[in-house]
Design an enzyme around this catalytic site. Sequence first.
Site, PDB file in Angstrom:
ATOM      1  N   HIS A  12       0.826  -1.223   0.000  1.00  0.00           N
ATOM      2  CA  HIS A  12       0.000   0.000   0.000  1.00  0.00           C
ATOM      3  C   HIS A  12       0.853   1.263   0.000  1.00  0.00           C
ATOM      4  CE1 HIS A  12       0.958   0.958   4.181  1.00  0.00           C
ATOM      5  NE2 HIS A  12       0.852  -0.340   4.427  1.00  0.00           N
ATOM      6  N   GLU A  87      -2.456  -6.927   7.403  1.00  0.00           N
ATOM      7  CA  GLU A  87      -1.133  -6.910   8.026  1.00  0.00           C
ATOM      8  C   GLU A  87      -1.130  -7.777   9.274  1.00  0.00           C
ATOM      9  OE1 GLU A  87       1.873  -7.014   7.939  1.00  0.00           O
ATOM     10  OE2 GLU A  87       2.597  -4.940   7.750  1.00  0.00           O
TER      11      GLU A  87
END
Length: 198
Positions: A12, A87
């Site tokens: 990201h 994550e």
Amino acid sequence: MSGYMRMGWVRHGLTSWNKAGRIQGLTDVPLSAEGKMQAHRLAYRLTRESWVWNGVVASDLERARTTGQILAERLGIPLLTDERLRERSFGSAEGTTEEERIARWGKEWRKSVPDQEQDASVRARARDFVEEFSERHAGESWLVVTHGSFLAQMLFALETGVDDKHILNLSLTILDRENGRWKALLHNCTEHLNDSYV
């Protein structure tokens, strides 16, 4: 696990916490303006390359989902989300700087934070996603937007043999699966973020 599949792995874009050196984990920090600009630059690069992507699948955390949305809209392809791409949870380390982590847990803090998700768990989650998704989309090419620590563990779990130490924001790593093995065509590439890139 057989047949051809291409996955373009993207970390990201930048967030305010990335900029400040604060570890995010499952804390849902949005992209910064710079992070959005980075995503647009990768999208522009992908429109100029010959590879054809069938879709984007992203972690459902906002920083990854927004990155994926920018890519999908620019390329005119569908966007899916999958929570297996989240994550790693860093537990009580989330929101802290490197200096604060070293002060609390020492230089080997990555092994010492008691309530974080363990490497083995992240790798199992990564393998589960890759195996299931690549069977369902065999013969296709998908962009996958996720997170730095997850990406490092995924590269290790798939035995790609590439350096998994520090995955850069908005980097692109392209893996092809042939005969049940994953090989890297491109790794941790950020040439689209260079000012000279047009």
